[in-house]
Design an enzyme around this catalytic site. Structure first.
Site, PDB file in Angstrom:
ATOM      1  N   GLU A   1      14.512 -14.617  -1.198  1.00 23.34           N
ATOM      2  CA  GLU A   1      14.877 -15.790  -0.407  1.00 23.34           C
ATOM      3  C   GLU A   1      13.832 -16.898  -0.517  1.00 23.34           C
ATOM      4  OE1 GLU A   1      15.722 -14.881   3.650  1.00 23.34           O
ATOM      5  OE2 GLU A   1      16.797 -13.012   3.157  1.00 23.34           O
TER       6      GLU A   1
ATOM      7  N   ASP B   1       0.832  -1.200   0.000  1.00 21.38           N
ATOM      8  CA  ASP B   1       0.000   0.000   0.000  1.00 21.38           C
ATOM      9  C   ASP B   1       0.874   1.260   0.000  1.00 21.38           C
ATOM     10  OD1 ASP B   1      -2.741   1.175   0.410  1.00 21.38           O
ATOM     11  OD2 ASP B   1      -1.807   1.909   2.253  1.00 21.38           O
TER      12      ASP B   1
END
Length: 557
Positions: free
Chosen positions: A274, A214
């Protein structure tokens, strides 16, 4: 059969890290999707119950608007605990079950992460506000008053008035770009950055496939607190409440869009990298520089994967010329970046009403949206052809609408509950009185009325999503604009030796279309009635044409 289990371990199929590129993402506003516990508010269990509807659309992923603990003054975008589900929506166990069910149905799950600000009810803010020397004193943006007691500068809040609120506890002002109950975090503080990255890891470890971030360009502020300059009235083109909100009178050079943002986005990307196939789409809220920021934030492979684009969320009618202008600007600006296009969401008037579209036009624009270069967001109810609902002042919930009524009626009209069945005054959304009324005119567009009908708007969306997925050029291909005039938009999408010609008649009159040079055949799998005869095409009103030209892959070089 579970393919992953049946293969030897060294032959397991690696996740597609690039799945997001060209994906169709379905936005769920949880308060209004499905109520399962009879309190009039949608919840996570309700989403689980209705996930088959989303999967049957053929979309790739869902984006769930905030469900974190919150006082709900901005309906979840004011977070008081990032690591828990608000009891209104259920529990962490419900969320885990949602992830499991979505993955069973082949749906990725993105969640809305609000990192620029918290709720003023958050324990961090209570501590920060308590003194100027506590451990979290610098976790929010604090500044002294001017000598006359006025705010530190001229920055304005999107929700109206000054972006600064006085705190008698600290005898300082704090920054809030939105409600005064949404204080801005100070991301210049390394501790704040570490905590936000830890929160993202918490949800990734629970199985989410990524985030919709956001207000991504609001993360940092100018540390010198310089005043924003005035904006030329001719450039005031904001998507939300431009006619009533003086926020649109400033050029926002210092309260957002700061260069420090790029390094933080690189840290977020490194974290996501990751995980096997995590992605993020950033919401860039800027009317003047949005496309340039999108290009900057998505360039290379070390920042945001894609940015949520506002160009088609505005009230500007999407004429052929306007669509051509956006495509031209996008192709000239985006470089190796990537956009995520939408026509509707939880913050703007539904596009069927905003652009005054009839049934045929709604379907045509849906086909145009799903043919653009980029990824796509569909907002819940869009697949049913829902219009903006009228919500009386007495029923308003949105503080934005309450503040600026009646010139701006707020965002409640696009947030009313989804109608699942037609023979129930609440549309099957809830047995209790819904938090917002179900629009009577929406009942005739309920899922039950459209299910199983190929000629329905719902049937069209399913067909068009399937058509998009059948053509690699529509998913990951390049784009060449051929025409954007006289009510016709036409372009070629190309990928790996395959070319697809796409033409759209945005008018209520027939339009001749000339195909580019080459041998073209019409694809009859698209859900339109246009017919090519002797290499010529006349597009009927609000109809599209898709033509295929294959090249020799061996000789493509």
């Amino acid at each position: 059969m579970n393919l992953m289990q049946d293969l030897p371990q060294d032959q397991t199929i690696a996740p597609d890290r690039d799945w997001w590129r060209g994906a169709v993402i379905y936005q769920i506003y949880p308060r209004s999707f499905q109520d399962s516990n009879h309190d009039g508010v949608g919840d996570l269990a309700g989403i689980i119950h209705r996930l088959p509807h989303v999967a049957e659309l053929g979309v790739d992923a869902i984006w769930i608007s905030p469900f974190f603990r919150s006082p709900m003054l901005d309906f979840g975008y004011d977070v008081s605990d990032y690591r828990d589900v608000d009891p209104m929506f259920g529990t962490l166990g419900d969320f885990d079950a949602l992830i499991h069910r979505a993955h069973e149905l082949g749906l990725k799950v993105l969640i809305d992460l609000v990192l620029s600000h918290t709720s003023s009810h958050h324990p961090w803010f209570h501590e920060s506000q308590s003194s100027r020397d506590n451990p979290k004193a610098d976790w929010y943006v604090w500044a002294d008053a001017k000598p006359d007691g006025s705010p530190p500068n001229n920055w304005l809040s999107i929700f109206g008035g000054s972006a600064w609120e006085w705190s008698g506890d600290r005898m300082q002002y704090y920054l809030h770009n939105f409600l005064k109950e949404q204080p801005d975090l100070n991301l210049h503080n390394p501790q704040v950055q570490e905590e936000l990255l830890s929160i993202a890891r918490f949800w990734l470890d629970r199985g989410v496939d990524g985030f919709r971030l956001d207000t991504i360009n609001f993360y940092f502020h100018d540390q010198k607190l310089r005043d924003n300059p005035a904006l030329d009235p001719a450039r005031r083109n904001a998507t939300i409440a431009p006619e009533v909100n003086p926020y649109n009178w400033q050029e926002h050079l210092y309260d957002k869009n700061q260069p420090e943002n790029l390094d933080f986005l690189r840290r977020v990307r490194a974290l996501l990298d990751e995980y096997p196939a995590a992605t993020m789409v950033g919401e860039v809220g800027d009317a003047q520089y949005g496309m340039q920021i999108q290009a900057e934030y998505t360039s290379g492979d070390d920042k945001v994967h894609m940015c949520y684009s506002f160009e088609f969320l505005a009230s500007i009618p999407p004429t052929a010329e306007r669509v051509g202008e956006v495509i031209t600007d996008y192709e000239a600006t985006i470089g190796d970046g990537w956009a995520c296009w939408a026509f509707s969401n939880h913050d703007v008037v539904r596009h069927a009403s905003r652009w005054n579209l009839g049934e045929d036009a709604r379907r045509l624009y849906a086909a145009l949206l799903m043919s653009l270069r980029g990824s796509i967001c569909l907002y819940q109810g869009e697949e049913l052809g829902l219009t903006e609902a009228y919500v009386s002042y007495e029923d308003l919930q949105d503080p934005y609408g309450i503040r600026f009524w009646p010139k701006f009626k707020g965002r409640d009209g696009c947030r009313t509950p989804i109608p699942w069945i037609s023979d129930n005054q609440n549309g099957g959304f809830s047995d209790a009185q819904p938090w917002l009324p179900v629009a009577v005119e929406h009942l005739q567009r309920a899922v039950s009325e459209q299910q199983g009908r190929d000629d329905s708007t719902l049937g069209f969306y399913r067909a068009m999503v399937g058509f998009r997925h059948s053509y690699p050029p529509l998913i990951k291909g390049g784009m060449e604009l051929i025409r954007a005039a006289d009510g016709v938009v036409a372009f070629v999408r190309d990928h790996d030796g395959q070319r697809l010609f796409c033409a759209f008649n945005l008018t209520n009159a027939g339009q001749p279309v000339t195909l580019p040079e080459g041998d073209w055949r019409q694809d009859l799998g698209a859900p339109f009635t246009t017919v090519m005869r002797d290499g010529e095409v006349t597009l009927p009103p609000y109809q599209a044409f898709f033509g295929v030209a294959e090249t020799d892959r061996a000789g493509a070089g």
